[in-house]
Design an enzyme around this catalytic site. Sequence first.
Site, PDB file in Angstrom:
ATOM      1  N   HIS A  11       0.831  -1.124  -0.021  1.00 48.92           N
ATOM      2  CA  HIS A  11      -0.030  -0.096  -0.050  1.00 48.92           C
ATOM      3  C   HIS A  11       0.785   1.339   0.004  1.00 48.92           C
ATOM      4  O   HIS A  11       0.367   2.515  -0.390  1.00 48.92           O
ATOM      5  CB  HIS A  11      -0.991   0.016   1.323  1.00 48.92           C
ATOM      6  CG  HIS A  11      -1.622  -1.260   1.332  1.00 48.92           C
ATOM      7  ND1 HIS A  11      -1.203  -2.322   2.320  1.00 48.92           N
ATOM      8  CD2 HIS A  11      -2.879  -1.932   0.804  1.00 48.92           C
ATOM      9  CE1 HIS A  11      -2.095  -3.263   2.322  1.00 48.92           C
ATOM     10  NE2 HIS A  11      -2.763  -3.097   1.397  1.00 48.92           N
ATOM     11  N   GLY A  27      -7.954  11.624   6.422  1.00 52.43           N
ATOM     12  CA  GLY A  27      -8.488  10.742   5.825  1.00 52.43           C
ATOM     13  C   GLY A  27      -8.442  10.966   4.328  1.00 52.43           C
ATOM     14  O   GLY A  27      -8.245   9.975   3.441  1.00 52.43           O
ATOM     15  N   ARG A  31      -6.814  16.221   0.925  1.00 51.83           N
ATOM     16  CA  ARG A  31      -6.342  17.218   2.147  1.00 51.83           C
ATOM     17  C   ARG A  31      -4.847  17.049   2.135  1.00 51.83           C
ATOM     18  O   ARG A  31      -4.251  17.945   2.749  1.00 51.83           O
ATOM     19  CB  ARG A  31      -6.933  16.837   3.342  1.00 51.83           C
ATOM     20  CG  ARG A  31      -7.013  17.795   4.467  1.00 51.83           C
ATOM     21  CD  ARG A  31      -7.757  17.381   5.813  1.00 51.83           C
ATOM     22  NE  ARG A  31      -9.041  17.377   5.394  1.00 51.83           N
ATOM     23  CZ  ARG A  31      -9.815  16.380   6.267  1.00 51.83           C
ATOM     24  NH1 ARG A  31      -9.445  15.745   7.118  1.00 51.83           N
ATOM     25  NH2 ARG A  31     -11.203  16.147   5.719  1.00 51.83           N
ATOM     26  N   ARG A  50      -2.975   3.326  -4.928  1.00 52.18           N
ATOM     27  CA  ARG A  50      -4.345   3.435  -4.629  1.00 52.18           C
ATOM     28  C   ARG A  50      -4.974   4.662  -4.570  1.00 52.18           C
ATOM     29  O   ARG A  50      -5.903   4.827  -3.939  1.00 52.18           O
ATOM     30  CB  ARG A  50      -4.986   2.535  -3.502  1.00 52.18           C
ATOM     31  CG  ARG A  50      -4.320   0.963  -3.706  1.00 52.18           C
ATOM     32  CD  ARG A  50      -4.797   0.291  -2.305  1.00 52.18           C
ATOM     33  NE  ARG A  50      -4.416  -1.095  -2.509  1.00 52.18           N
ATOM     34  CZ  ARG A  50      -5.751  -2.049  -2.621  1.00 52.18           C
ATOM     35  NH1 ARG A  50      -6.885  -1.659  -2.635  1.00 52.18           N
ATOM     36  NH2 ARG A  50      -5.479  -3.311  -3.029  1.00 52.18           N
ATOM     37  N   ARG A  94      -3.714  12.228  13.319  1.00 47.80           N
ATOM     38  CA  ARG A  94      -4.805  12.065  12.606  1.00 47.80           C
ATOM     39  C   ARG A  94      -5.567  13.596  12.554  1.00 47.80           C
ATOM     40  O   ARG A  94      -5.766  13.873  13.617  1.00 47.80           O
ATOM     41  CB  ARG A  94      -5.855  11.188  13.039  1.00 47.80           C
ATOM     42  CG  ARG A  94      -7.148  11.231  12.216  1.00 47.80           C
ATOM     43  CD  ARG A  94      -8.217  10.098  12.271  1.00 47.80           C
ATOM     44  NE  ARG A  94      -9.561  10.446  12.115  1.00 47.80           N
ATOM     45  CZ  ARG A  94      -9.945  10.929  11.261  1.00 47.80           C
ATOM     46  NH1 ARG A  94      -9.479  11.152  10.235  1.00 47.80           N
ATOM     47  NH2 ARG A  94     -11.487  11.056  11.235  1.00 47.80           N
ATOM     48  N   SER A  97     -12.302  15.054  10.056  1.00 46.92           N
ATOM     49  CA  SER A  97     -13.517  15.587  10.415  1.00 46.92           C
ATOM     50  C   SER A  97     -14.534  14.955  11.091  1.00 46.92           C
ATOM     51  O   SER A  97     -14.232  13.339  11.308  1.00 46.92           O
ATOM     52  CB  SER A  97     -14.198  15.932   8.985  1.00 46.92           C
ATOM     53  OG  SER A  97     -14.297  14.718   8.285  1.00 46.92           O
ATOM     54  N   GLU A 186     -16.601   9.789  14.685  1.00 47.04           N
ATOM     55  CA  GLU A 186     -15.640   9.763  13.468  1.00 47.04           C
ATOM     56  C   GLU A 186     -15.285   8.187  13.479  1.00 47.04           C
ATOM     57  O   GLU A 186     -16.030   7.472  13.901  1.00 47.04           O
ATOM     58  CB  GLU A 186     -14.350  10.574  13.799  1.00 47.04           C
ATOM     59  CG  GLU A 186     -13.634  10.433  14.773  1.00 47.04           C
ATOM     60  CD  GLU A 186     -12.499   9.265  14.610  1.00 47.04           C
ATOM     61  OE1 GLU A 186     -11.530   9.284  13.850  1.00 47.04           O
ATOM     62  OE2 GLU A 186     -12.568   8.359  15.484  1.00 47.04           O
ATOM     63  N   ASP A 211     -19.913  18.494  10.511  1.00 47.01           N
ATOM     64  CA  ASP A 211     -21.350  18.441  10.599  1.00 47.01           C
ATOM     65  C   ASP A 211     -21.800  18.213  12.134  1.00 47.01           C
ATOM     66  O   ASP A 211     -21.193  17.828  12.918  1.00 47.01           O
ATOM     67  CB  ASP A 211     -21.947  17.440   9.611  1.00 47.01           C
ATOM     68  CG  ASP A 211     -21.307  16.182   9.965  1.00 47.01           C
ATOM     69  OD1 ASP A 211     -22.088  15.116  10.528  1.00 47.01           O
ATOM     70  OD2 ASP A 211     -20.102  15.691   9.691  1.00 47.01           O
ATOM     71  N   ARG A 224     -14.161  20.547   3.380  1.00 45.07           N
ATOM     72  CA  ARG A 224     -13.435  19.576   4.383  1.00 45.07           C
ATOM     73  C   ARG A 224     -11.829  19.447   3.995  1.00 45.07           C
ATOM     74  O   ARG A 224     -11.103  19.201   4.484  1.00 45.07           O
ATOM     75  CB  ARG A 224     -14.079  18.516   4.342  1.00 45.07           C
ATOM     76  CG  ARG A 224     -15.275  18.460   4.893  1.00 45.07           C
ATOM     77  CD  ARG A 224     -16.186  17.061   4.756  1.00 45.07           C
ATOM     78  NE  ARG A 224     -17.743  17.365   5.274  1.00 45.07           N
ATOM     79  CZ  ARG A 224     -18.559  16.286   5.651  1.00 45.07           C
ATOM     80  NH1 ARG A 224     -18.018  15.219   6.084  1.00 45.07           N
ATOM     81  NH2 ARG A 224     -19.753  16.561   5.739  1.00 45.07           N
TER      82      ARG A 224
END
Length: 239
Positions: A11, A27, A31, A50, A94, A97, A186, A211, A224
């Site tokens: 990965h 995530g 970003r 990926r 991390r 959002s 989350e 949100d 975001r």
Amino acid sequence: MSSTNFKETPHIKPNGAEIAETILLPGDPLRAKFIAETYLEDVIQFNEVRGMLGYTGTYKGKRISVMGTGMGTPSMSIYSWELIHVFGVKNLIRIGSAGSLQDDLNLYDIVFAMGASTDSNYGHQFNVPGHYSITASYELLERAKKVADEQGQKVRVGNVLSSDVFYNADPTAIQKWSEMGILCAEMESAGLYLNAAHAGVNALCILTISDHIFKEEKTTQEERQTAFTKMMEIALELA
């Protein structure tokens, strides 16, 4: 600093590029791209497998990396395990959002996840003979709170829900978590914290409220990716 020494996983394929000992983990890979292009100097892209973009550069003279992780505990757990055990990362932060579960926690507010309650079964593999309390690394949490205070940023510190379920068949579930004082929901912090604790490295989850689950308020996808700069600037100072 860690050196990849041409190591790779299924990965992450850095092709010899450096991955720093401190890494920011949004995530959304876009970003990660935004952070690299906006805040870092001397940037090198170390991953695109990926579509999970990863970059290393300097911030105020210190080496730091940033890479997307995708959504959910399984994805975060794969990437964080490989970063820790294959590439020698020591501090994993991390920046994500979350959906607010409290009336006084509003859009764009920042939360430091001191603890991560979860409905995930990811932790079963560690065979702990009881209920393990999933928490952040105090070292990073203390430093992040100090940075936020110095920047004049108001933050909330507390327990979050790290859930495997985005669309819950039980409409009462989220209210029950709210009644227990959970600040927001989350999907990744529990897996990150468990991997870090088992490996003896540091992890922290910094969240921006995107949100409000009960008020039905939300930010846009573009916001975001690019507008959650306050949490980014706190995290970057931890390098």
